[in-house]
Design a protein around this motif. Structure first.
Motif, PDB file in Angstrom:
ATOM      1  N   ASN A  94       0.850  -1.183   0.000  1.00 58.25           N
ATOM      2  CA  ASN A  94       0.000   0.000   0.000  1.00 58.25           C
ATOM      3  C   ASN A  94       0.891   1.239   0.000  1.00 58.25           C
ATOM      4  N   CYS A  95       0.688   2.092  -1.014  1.00 58.49           N
ATOM      5  CA  CYS A  95       1.475   3.316  -1.128  1.00 58.49           C
ATOM      6  C   CYS A  95       0.887   4.387  -0.212  1.00 58.49           C
ATOM      7  N   ILE A  96       1.716   4.926   0.661  1.00 58.01           N
ATOM      8  CA  ILE A  96       1.256   5.928   1.616  1.00 58.01           C
ATOM      9  C   ILE A  96       1.030   7.292   0.965  1.00 58.01           C
ATOM     10  N   ARG A  97       1.518   7.465  -0.251  1.00 56.48           N
ATOM     11  CA  ARG A  97       1.360   8.755  -0.941  1.00 56.48           C
ATOM     12  C   ARG A  97       0.124   8.764  -1.848  1.00 56.48           C
ATOM     13  N   CYS A  98       0.022   7.814  -2.785  1.00 54.09           N
ATOM     14  CA  CYS A  98      -1.105   7.799  -3.734  1.00 54.09           C
ATOM     15  C   CYS A  98      -2.260   6.930  -3.242  1.00 54.09           C
ATOM     16  N   LYS A  99      -2.029   6.168  -2.166  1.00 55.53           N
ATOM     17  CA  LYS A  99      -3.050   5.307  -1.549  1.00 55.53           C
ATOM     18  C   LYS A  99      -3.430   4.085  -2.386  1.00 55.53           C
ATOM     19  N   ASN A 100      -2.689   3.800  -3.448  1.00 51.42           N
ATOM     20  CA  ASN A 100      -2.954   2.611  -4.256  1.00 51.42           C
ATOM     21  C   ASN A 100      -2.382   1.375  -3.580  1.00 51.42           C
ATOM     22  N   THR A 101      -3.027   0.237  -3.816  1.00 48.64           N
ATOM     23  CA  THR A 101      -2.577  -1.042  -3.272  1.00 48.64           C
ATOM     24  C   THR A 101      -2.271  -1.970  -4.437  1.00 48.64           C
ATOM     25  N   PHE A 102      -1.147  -2.673  -4.338  1.00 50.52           N
ATOM     26  CA  PHE A 102      -0.671  -3.537  -5.414  1.00 50.52           C
ATOM     27  C   PHE A 102      -0.437  -4.946  -4.898  1.00 50.52           C
ATOM     28  N   CYS A 103      -0.743  -5.944  -5.730  1.00 53.72           N
ATOM     29  CA  CYS A 103      -0.401  -7.334  -5.417  1.00 53.72           C
ATOM     30  C   CYS A 103       1.081  -7.536  -5.712  1.00 53.72           C
ATOM     31  N   MET A 104       1.784  -8.136  -4.801  1.00 54.99           N
ATOM     32  CA  MET A 104       3.188  -8.499  -4.979  1.00 54.99           C
ATOM     33  C   MET A 104       3.234 -10.025  -5.089  1.00 54.99           C
ATOM     34  N   GLU A 105       2.757 -10.514  -6.230  1.00 55.92           N
ATOM     35  CA  GLU A 105       2.582 -11.954  -6.402  1.00 55.92           C
ATOM     36  C   GLU A 105       3.891 -12.736  -6.334  1.00 55.92           C
ATOM     37  N   SER A 106       5.002 -12.066  -6.595  1.00 55.80           N
ATOM     38  CA  SER A 106       6.287 -12.766  -6.547  1.00 55.80           C
ATOM     39  C   SER A 106       6.833 -12.887  -5.127  1.00 55.80           C
ATOM     40  N   ILE A 107       6.151 -12.262  -4.152  1.00 61.39           N
ATOM     41  CA  ILE A 107       6.589 -12.332  -2.756  1.00 61.39           C
ATOM     42  C   ILE A 107       5.563 -13.140  -1.969  1.00 61.39           C
ATOM     43  N   SER A 108       5.938 -14.350  -1.596  1.00 66.02           N
ATOM     44  CA  SER A 108       5.041 -15.215  -0.821  1.00 66.02           C
ATOM     45  C   SER A 108       5.039 -14.792   0.638  1.00 66.02           C
ATOM     46  N   ILE A 109       3.952 -15.077   1.291  1.00 65.17           N
ATOM     47  CA  ILE A 109       3.874 -14.829   2.728  1.00 65.17           C
ATOM     48  C   ILE A 109       4.676 -15.919   3.421  1.00 65.17           C
ATOM     49  N   PRO A 110       5.571 -15.527   4.330  1.00 58.73           N
ATOM     50  CA  PRO A 110       6.400 -16.540   4.996  1.00 58.73           C
ATOM     51  C   PRO A 110       5.561 -17.503   5.842  1.00 58.73           C
TER      52      PRO A 110
END
Length: 140
Positions: A94-110
């Motif tokens: 989540n970008c604190i400036r533009c407030k957009n949220t992006f999926c980071m599909e290449s980063i798995s949840i540990p």
């Protein structure tokens, strides 16, 4: 349009004209989107229809929801083979400036080892910072 129709059918969703319109609009977003984002884009479709469609899409694992802490649930389209299992979940940004949220599909949840008797049902992993567009305005 045929590709979108096939994606709905693969998730056992009847491809009505309104569902296809909503799904096509979702597909055009390059970031996670909210109900309000969809309402803005789909002025001719009422809010309850959009909400019911989002619920149907989520129940059938076509989209997943993201609680990014903004107070508004965001949604993103799942990959074709995704079944939203715990081991398939990914990080969101989540970008604190533009407030957009992006999926980071290449980063798995540990993987996390819970104490005995705890049963994990979902995970929400949101990182906050500035996206690549917003960080251009600041010296590194």
């Amino acid at each position: 349009m045929k590709d979108l129709e096939e994606k709905l059918l693969r998730r056992n969703i009847k491809p009505t004209s309104v569902r296809l319109l909503i799904f096509r609009t979702m597909s055009d977003f390059k970031k996670a989107f909210s109900l309000t984002d969809l309402e803005t884009e789909l002025e001719t479709v009422n809010k309850s229809t959009i909400f019911r469609t989002l619920s149907l899409f989520q129940e059938n694992l076509l989209i997943h929801s993201i609680d990014d802490g903004s107070g508004s649930i965001k949604y993103a389209i799942c990959n074709d083979g995704c079944m939203c299992a715990i081991d398939e979940l990914h990080v969101h940004f989540n970008c604190i400036r533009c407030k957009n949220t992006f999926c980071m599909e290449s980063i798995s949840i540990p993987s996390i080892q819970l104490p005995d008797s705890f049963l994990l049902q979902s995970i929400n992993f949101v990182m906050k910072g500035m996206c690549n567009e917003c960080s251009r305005f600041f010296k590194k």
